[in-house]
Design a protein around this motif. Structure first.
Motif, PDB file in Angstrom:
ATOM      1  N   ALA A   1     -34.483  11.278  64.651  1.00 49.83           N
ATOM      2  CA  ALA A   1     -36.136  10.809  64.453  1.00 49.83           C
ATOM      3  C   ALA A   1     -36.872  11.888  63.870  1.00 49.83           C
ATOM      4  O   ALA A   1     -38.202  11.733  63.066  1.00 49.83           O
ATOM      5  N   ARG A   2     -36.624  12.896  63.646  1.00 52.51           N
ATOM      6  CA  ARG A   2     -37.580  13.716  63.243  1.00 52.51           C
ATOM      7  C   ARG A   2     -37.713  13.573  61.441  1.00 52.51           C
ATOM      8  O   ARG A   2     -38.429  13.837  60.589  1.00 52.51           O
TER       9      ARG A   2
ATOM     10  N   SER B   1     -32.583   5.464  68.594  1.00 55.19           N
ATOM     11  CA  SER B   1     -31.655   4.352  69.860  1.00 55.19           C
ATOM     12  C   SER B   1     -31.311   3.379  70.158  1.00 55.19           C
ATOM     13  O   SER B   1     -30.372   2.658  69.849  1.00 55.19           O
TER      14      SER B   1
ATOM     15  N   SER C   1     -40.557   7.871  66.513  1.00 52.86           N
ATOM     16  CA  SER C   1     -39.697   8.371  67.876  1.00 52.86           C
ATOM     17  C   SER C   1     -38.193   8.177  67.946  1.00 52.86           C
ATOM     18  O   SER C   1     -37.499   7.280  67.213  1.00 52.86           O
ATOM     19  N   GLN C   2     -38.412   9.117  69.570  1.00 50.75           N
ATOM     20  CA  GLN C   2     -36.811   9.260  69.772  1.00 50.75           C
ATOM     21  C   GLN C   2     -35.737   7.554  70.259  1.00 50.75           C
ATOM     22  O   GLN C   2     -34.306   7.048  69.453  1.00 50.75           O
TER      23      GLN C   2
ATOM     24  N   GLN D   1     -29.239  12.468  67.674  1.00 50.68           N
ATOM     25  CA  GLN D   1     -30.568  11.292  68.030  1.00 50.68           C
ATOM     26  C   GLN D   1     -32.134  12.278  67.157  1.00 50.68           C
ATOM     27  O   GLN D   1     -33.131  11.500  66.134  1.00 50.68           O
ATOM     28  N   SER D   2     -32.815  12.668  67.645  1.00 45.50           N
ATOM     29  CA  SER D   2     -33.679  14.020  67.386  1.00 45.50           C
ATOM     30  C   SER D   2     -34.395  14.184  66.480  1.00 45.50           C
ATOM     31  O   SER D   2     -34.811  14.685  65.699  1.00 45.50           O
TER      32      SER D   2
END
Length: 348
Positions: free
Chosen positions: A17-18, A28, A23-24, A13-14
């Motif tokens: 997000a990147r 989510s 944001s993560q 997920q990170s």
């Protein structure tokens, strides 16, 4: 010798997000379906990043973190394949599948939690294996009511198709109203002039059959119908000789059988005595006999509807853990067939 290349790390997920520049927590929420307040453009970037990375959410990990997986379980206490109980559960499963699909949920079938002795259990090694799903629909007759009590006390969301009484645990059920349908069949016989009935029990003693017996008994008492058969008075199962004789000589004019198996035995024995159904006596059956060769007057269970209702109730529990977990009754229909007719004039 060349060392093997390290396996590439799965996308996280990170990473999504990147690449999406968010944001993560936003990622989510989009993945879990809770994205109503996230702008459409942000949702688009997240979905594009998911597609670019080939990211696949891990439902088990999400479940362990307390997030919803949008997975619903179906746990069966009896074998479903290739065609358990002549396909009795298939219509329930169709309704479950339809409503799950309509509400954006996937299904997980739990069918391998055997205990080594032919039974199926919810817990193995003290672990509730249903927890991979947000909640579960339970089908069949549990061999261990203590398991159901434990599941209820743990607070895990589940609903049982069919009434089950569990001491100390009022588990939520979707219940076919066998009692009302049985009463409806007695009322129909009464309306056709039958006043002397015989009740034929099967040997099964679980809640759905208790409901049939209760509905029949209530209607017999309310309408002033006479029934002194062993199945009604003493709880004797099967087709007693005295019932066959009473139907043959006109002492009784109709019989109500709990199952198609018992009704078929009665039919064979009456045929041997030269007694015709429904010309001489009427016979109704307190279960769905749509697959039988004989067009019995019977009751029909709305199995697809019950499956759909079970999913709806389960989703309500998952969405609001504090909501009351109550049972729901669903009407069954008393279906006319070819085995019930008016009383012969000489037998009134």
């Amino acid at each position: 010798m060349t060392a093997p290349s390290p396996r590439p790390r799965s996308a996280r997920q990170s990473d999504v997000a990147r690449i999406a520049g968010v944001s993560q927590s936003a990622v989510s929420r989009v993945i879990s379906g809770d994205a109503a307040r996230i702008p459409a453009e942000t949702r688009r970037r997240i979905h594009d990043a998911i597609a670019e990375l080939g990211y696949v959410p891990n439902p088990v990990a999400r479940n362990l973190r307390g997030a919803r997986t949008r997975l619903l379980g179906v746990h069966t206490f009896e074998p479903l394949f290739p065609n358990a109980r002549e396909g009795f559960y298939v219509e329930f499963l169709l309704g479950i599948e339809q409503r799950a699909e309509e509400t954006g949920h996937d299904l997980v079938l739990f069918s391998s939690t055997g205990d080594g002795a032919g039974g199926r259990r919810i817990y193995r090694d003290e672990t509730n294996r249903l927890r991979i799903a947000d909640g579960s629909v339970l089908l069949g007759v549990s061999p261990d009511r203590a398991e159901l009590a434990r599941l209820w006390h743990e607070g895990y969301p589940f609903i049982h198709i069919g009434r089950r009484d569990v001491p100390g645990a009022p588990i939520p059920c979707v219940i076919p109203d066998y009692s009302g349908a049985a009463a409806g069949i007695v009322e129909r016989l009464h309306g056709l002039g039958h006043r002397r009935l015989a009740y034929l029990r099967d040997s099964i003693d679980v809640e759905p059959y208790e409901d049939r017996r209760a509905g029949y008994a209530d209607a017999v008492t309310r309408l002033g119908v006479v029934d002194r058969s062993p199945g009604f008075v003493s709880g004797t199962a099967g087709v007693p000789d005295e019932v066959v004789s009473a139907l043959a000589d006109g002492t009784c004019t109709a019989a109500v059988a709990e199952s198609e198996r018992v009704a078929a035995e009665l039919r064979a024995r009456l045929t041997d005595r030269g007694v015709r159904i429904p010309e001489d006596v009427s016979v109704a059956v307190l279960e769905d006999t749509s697959a039988a060769d004989v067009g019995w007057d019977d009751l029909r269970i709305p199995r697809q509807e019950i499956g759909r209702i079970a999913v709806e109730r389960l989703i309500d529990m998952v969405s609001d853990p504090a909501a009351p977990r109550e049972s729901t009754y669903v009407a069954c229909e008393a279906m006319p067939g070819e085995t019930v007719a008016g009383v012969r004039e000489d037998r009134r």
